[in-house]
Design a protein around this motif. Structure first.
Motif, PDB file in Angstrom:
ATOM      1  N   ALA A  55      33.302  34.631  44.824  1.00 32.71           N
ATOM      2  CA  ALA A  55      32.411  35.185  43.807  1.00 32.71           C
ATOM      3  C   ALA A  55      32.215  36.685  43.988  1.00 32.71           C
ATOM      4  O   ALA A  55      32.142  37.436  43.003  1.00 32.71           O
ATOM      5  N   ASP A  59      32.903  39.368  41.150  1.00 30.04           N
ATOM      6  CA  ASP A  59      31.837  40.298  40.745  1.00 30.04           C
ATOM      7  C   ASP A  59      32.337  41.742  40.821  1.00 30.04           C
ATOM      8  O   ASP A  59      32.052  42.563  39.929  1.00 30.04           O
ATOM      9  N   ARG A  62      34.683  42.428  37.956  1.00 28.37           N
ATOM     10  CA  ARG A  62      33.937  42.595  36.696  1.00 28.37           C
ATOM     11  C   ARG A  62      33.344  43.997  36.624  1.00 28.37           C
ATOM     12  O   ARG A  62      33.326  44.635  35.555  1.00 28.37           O
ATOM     13  N   ALA A 219      29.181  29.133  32.406  1.00 28.07           N
ATOM     14  CA  ALA A 219      28.253  30.058  33.061  1.00 28.07           C
ATOM     15  C   ALA A 219      29.000  31.093  33.890  1.00 28.07           C
ATOM     16  O   ALA A 219      28.626  32.284  33.920  1.00 28.07           O
ATOM     17  N   LEU A 220      30.057  30.678  34.566  1.00 30.30           N
ATOM     18  CA  LEU A 220      30.842  31.619  35.362  1.00 30.30           C
ATOM     19  C   LEU A 220      31.647  32.545  34.459  1.00 30.30           C
ATOM     20  O   LEU A 220      31.821  33.732  34.763  1.00 30.30           O
ATOM     21  N   ALA A 222      30.744  33.655  31.581  1.00 28.65           N
ATOM     22  CA  ALA A 222      29.819  34.694  31.114  1.00 28.65           C
ATOM     23  C   ALA A 222      29.524  35.701  32.217  1.00 28.65           C
ATOM     24  O   ALA A 222      29.429  36.909  31.962  1.00 28.65           O
ATOM     25  N   ARG A 223      29.388  35.231  33.439  1.00 27.72           N
ATOM     26  CA  ARG A 223      29.097  36.117  34.571  1.00 27.72           C
ATOM     27  C   ARG A 223      30.197  37.149  34.761  1.00 27.72           C
ATOM     28  O   ARG A 223      29.917  38.316  35.077  1.00 27.72           O
ATOM     29  N   TRP A 224      31.455  36.730  34.580  1.00 27.14           N
ATOM     30  CA  TRP A 224      32.577  37.621  34.902  1.00 27.14           C
ATOM     31  C   TRP A 224      33.297  38.168  33.678  1.00 27.14           C
ATOM     32  O   TRP A 224      34.308  38.851  33.811  1.00 27.14           O
TER      33      TRP A 224
END
Length: 482
Positions: A55, A59, A62, A219-220, A222-224
């Motif tokens: 992760a 991150d 991103r 959800a992941l 959207a996070r990345w």
């Protein structure tokens, strides 16, 4: 332009790369992972640390390359092999994962072989300490509650898949190295599983390395900044993905990886079970090919160890210092790199590392060069063991972080007596291989058109080869003195 993401879960850290259609790495990120050695011979990691490191790399990507992340069309997974991860019904780890270089299960190897006729002929190699099958039997003996409660048993990269997608799955290639599979049939063997105290229900579904296994959780995504449902392909173990990353896609092609361990990887279109000398044969990530392997357990790990001993925090700088010194091989000590036992050709978790031939003039640089030489001689032992199986080795490429050292590269070429190709993916081989499998899984080519090696080959040095050959007799003497 569609990009692909390759994630490589190594032993010391995670490397994630974004790759374009020309096999160029357009962005990358890394994150470290800690090791735990709670008892002699033991080596463990916490699966949640794997996920946190993955992760962290995504991150970082991103933050540094948001447009490129949005262009990802598929994700491929590579990972350290042979780790045993036991999860409960909610997907939580029941204990730390037992890693590939863990030596606790030596006593269980002979029992597993005795329980299954022609064990090596079925799985591709002898039962060896560090492989999942004997480790599962060890758990059945020493921590039976863990296996009783375990609903899922996963390899390291497949735990990452579970976190990314919520799906339990593995691939034929990585799973063929568990010693729990009928390697020719590419299927879990109920007989082998029963011998280790587990059942088929606890094992993941199997897919091809390029086959889509699941999609990225919303959800992941959207996070990345990645599209929800982005395909995640089967992937493979780091040895197989390293082979793909280096272009080892035809029989007779081989690579030597100078990473934490030293892996000699050979592609073959014939299934040649390894019945001795610490070799192992598994399925390759390329359909129709098998992978023959030799492994020295401490390569980069031995270099890191000696750097700590001599008080050097900058390992690349230390190696450059050794290269600049130009030390004659006949003036350096002999080092055997068996810091965590050895696999090929000795298959002995009890072997230990040694320095011999120390004198009052031995310096810190002599010690470091001796480590480089010792790893090269251990890889030459792997080379001879593979040749003894009847396999043909047509060409060899050098990959891994150690390939960045001209001295270490030339020592390896001189020790095995063959030129070594330089892969332009030397430092990112497994991650690139994972990305290539992802591209192949969504209809693209496995290798980019015009894939070339980088720079001239590494040519054996005659004087260096003679000096290493003369030293090898002293290198072998360690075995007689244990």
């Amino acid at each position: 332009m569609t990009l692909v993401l390759g994630i490589d879960l190594g032993t010391s850290g995670v490397k994630s790369v974004l790759v374009n259609e020309r096999d160029e790495v357009v962005a990358d990120a890394t994150a470290p992972i800690a090791l735990s050695r709670p008892q002699p011979l033991w080596c463990e990691q916490y699966p949640q640390d794997w996920w946190q490191a993955v992760a962290a790399t995504l991150d970082a990507l991103r933050a540094s390359a948001p447009r490129e992340m949005a262009a990802i069309g598929a994700i491929g997974l590579s990972g350290q092999m042979l780790g045993v991860t036991c999860l409960d019904g909610s997907g939580q780890a029941l204990r730390p994962a037992i890693l590939w270089n863990d030596g606790r299960a030596g006593a269980e190897c002979a029992e597993i072989e005795a329980a299954v006729p022609d064990f090596a002929g079925l799985v591709g190699c002898r039962a060896m300490v560090g492989f999942p099958a004997p480790k599962l039997l060890w758990l059945a003996r020493h921590e039976p509650g863990v296996l009783d409660e375990a609903r899922t048993i996963l390899l390291p990269k497949d735990y990452v898949r579970l976190c990314l997608t919520g799906i339990v799955a593995s691939d034929f290639a990585d799973s063929s190295a568990t010693l729990l599979m009928d390697t020719r049939a590419a299927a879990w063997s109920p007989e082998l599983l029963a011998a280790c105290g587990v059942s088929t229900d606890q094992m993941p579904a199997l897919v091809a390395s390029h086959e889509i296994s699941a999609g990225l959780l919303p959800a992941l995504a959207a996070r990345w900044g990645i599209a929800a449902g982005t395909p995640v392909v089967g992937g493979a173990g780091d040895n197989m993905c390293g082979g793909i990353g280096t272009g080892i896609v035809k029989a007779g092609m081989a690579s030597i990886s100078l990473g934490t361990s030293g892996v000699y990887f050979l592609a073959n279109d014939v299934f040649l079970p390894a019945r001795g000398q610490g070799m192992h044969t598994h399925r390759h990530a390329v359909a129709g090919l098998f992978a023959q392997n030799g492994c020295t357990l401490s390569a980069g790990a031995a270099l890191s160890w000696v750097a700590q001993i001599v008080g050097a925090s900058d390992i690349p700088g230390l190696v450059r210092e050794v290269e600049a010194a130009g030390l004659p091989i006949d003036e350096t000590p002999v080092f055997t790199p068996y810091l965590t036992g050895e696999r090929t050709p000795h298959d002995d978790a009890g072997l230990t590392g040694t320095f011999s031939g120390l004198t009052a003039t031995t310096s810190r640089l002599h010690l470091v060069q001796a480590v480089l030489e010792g790893v090269a001689m251990a890889l030459a032992d792997c080379h001879r063991a593979l040749l003894s199986s009847g396999a043909g080795i047509a060409e060899v490429s050098l990959v891994g972080g150690g390939a960045n050292s001209n001295l270490w590269s030339t020592l390896v070429a001189s020790a095995i007596g063959m030129p070594l190709g330089r892969s332009r993916s030397a430092a990112v081989g497994p991650a690139l291989g994972a990305a290539r499998l992802a591209r192949f899984g969504i209809g693209g080519p496995l290798l980019a058109e015009g894939e070339k090696e980088s720079g001239p080959p590494i040519i054996p040095d005659t004087a260096m080869a003679d000096a290493l050959a003369a030293k090898h007799a002293r290198f072998e003497r360690h075995l007689a003195l244990r």
